[in-house]
Design a protein around this motif. Structure first.
Motif, short mmCIF file in Angstrom:
data_model
loop_
_atom_site.label_atom_id
_atom_site.label_comp_id
_atom_site.label_asym_id
_atom_site.label_seq_id
_atom_site.Cartn_x
_atom_site.Cartn_y
_atom_site.Cartn_z
N UNK A 1 0.84 -1.19 0.00
CA UNK A 1 0.00 0.00 0.00
C UNK A 1 0.88 1.25 0.00
N UNK A 2 0.62 2.13 -0.94
CA UNK A 2 1.40 3.35 -1.05
C UNK A 2 2.54 3.27 -2.06
N UNK A 3 2.83 2.08 -2.57
CA UNK A 3 3.86 1.94 -3.61
C UNK A 3 3.32 2.57 -4.89
N UNK A 4 4.18 3.27 -5.61
CA UNK A 4 3.77 3.93 -6.85
C UNK A 4 3.35 2.89 -7.89
N UNK A 5 2.19 3.10 -8.49
CA UNK A 5 1.67 2.21 -9.53
C UNK A 5 1.96 2.83 -10.88
N UNK A 6 2.59 2.08 -11.75
CA UNK A 6 2.91 2.58 -13.09
C UNK A 6 3.19 1.42 -14.02
N UNK A 7 3.13 1.70 -15.31
CA UNK A 7 3.47 0.70 -16.32
C UNK A 7 4.90 0.92 -16.79
N UNK A 8 5.47 -0.09 -17.39
CA UNK A 8 6.81 0.02 -17.94
C UNK A 8 7.88 -0.50 -17.00
N UNK A 9 9.07 -0.61 -17.53
CA UNK A 9 10.20 -1.14 -16.77
C UNK A 9 10.94 0.01 -16.12
N UNK A 10 11.70 -0.22 -15.09
CA UNK A 10 11.75 -1.47 -14.34
C UNK A 10 10.65 -1.52 -13.29
N UNK A 11 10.25 -2.71 -12.93
CA UNK A 11 9.27 -2.93 -11.86
C UNK A 11 10.01 -3.39 -10.62
N UNK A 12 9.52 -3.01 -9.46
CA UNK A 12 10.19 -3.34 -8.22
C UNK A 12 9.69 -4.67 -7.64
N UNK A 13 10.51 -5.31 -6.86
CA UNK A 13 10.08 -6.50 -6.12
C UNK A 13 10.07 -6.19 -4.63
N UNK A 14 10.31 -4.92 -4.29
CA UNK A 14 10.35 -4.47 -2.89
C UNK A 14 9.31 -3.38 -2.71
N UNK A 15 8.38 -3.53 -1.77
CA UNK A 15 7.35 -2.52 -1.57
C UNK A 15 7.94 -1.16 -1.18
N UNK A 16 7.25 -0.11 -1.57
CA UNK A 16 7.59 1.27 -1.24
C UNK A 16 8.82 1.80 -1.96
N UNK A 17 9.45 1.00 -2.79
CA UNK A 17 10.64 1.44 -3.54
C UNK A 17 10.37 1.22 -5.02
N UNK A 18 10.47 2.25 -5.81
CA UNK A 18 10.24 2.11 -7.24
C UNK A 18 8.77 2.09 -7.57
N UNK A 19 8.44 1.44 -8.69
CA UNK A 19 7.06 1.38 -9.15
C UNK A 19 6.66 -0.06 -9.43
N UNK A 20 5.35 -0.28 -9.42
CA UNK A 20 4.83 -1.63 -9.60
C UNK A 20 3.54 -1.55 -10.41
N UNK A 21 3.30 -2.58 -11.25
CA UNK A 21 2.02 -2.66 -11.95
C UNK A 21 1.24 -3.83 -11.37
N UNK A 22 0.03 -4.04 -11.85
CA UNK A 22 -0.82 -5.08 -11.27
C UNK A 22 -0.19 -6.48 -11.35
N UNK A 23 0.36 -6.82 -12.50
CA UNK A 23 0.95 -8.15 -12.68
C UNK A 23 2.13 -8.39 -11.76
N UNK A 24 2.99 -7.39 -11.59
CA UNK A 24 4.14 -7.54 -10.71
C UNK A 24 3.68 -7.63 -9.27
#
Length: 111
Positions: free
Chosen positions: A82-105
């Motif tokens: 919760x609070x992790x930035x949601x966005x499309x495109x690379x790179x996607x993060x595997x750690x919450x609150x750092x970087x961005x994540x999309x639904x699939x990731x």
């Protein structure tokens, strides 16, 4: 598979309708890495118990415990995101609150 899809949908609905997504309601908790490690150990123990169990009644109890563990772990892990930035495109993060994540990731990391 339908049960699994219902589980994911209902969990998302719960998170967003219950107000859990508000930042001011979050409380401190163990680190994400520690939580993932603990859940992994629990799943390994359940898998081992299921493999060594020979009685149908015992196997059913273990399977019920595994299903409860899946539901609980989804709820537990999703709160970290919760609070992790949601966005499309690379790179996607595997750690919450750092970087961005999309639904699939997000789903891949939580499950």
């Amino acid at each position: 598979m339908q049960h699994f899809q219902f589980l994911i949908f209902s969990s998302f609905a719960f998170l967003f309708s219950s107000g859990i997504c508000r930042a001011e309601e979050r409380t401190p908790r163990p680190s994400y890495a520690n939580t993932v490690a603990e859940l992994h150990e629990s799943r390994v123990a359940l898998r081992s118990s299921l493999k060594t169990s020979s009685k149908a009644n015992s196997r059913a109890k273990i399977q019920n415990a595994a299903e409860a563990e899946l539901i609980s772990s989804f709820e537990t892990l999703s709160h970290y995101w919760l609070g992790t930035t949601w966005a499309l495109g690379a790179p996607q993060t595997s750690v919450p609150q750092i970087g961005k994540v999309n639904c699939g990731t997000f789903v891949g990391n939580v499950l």
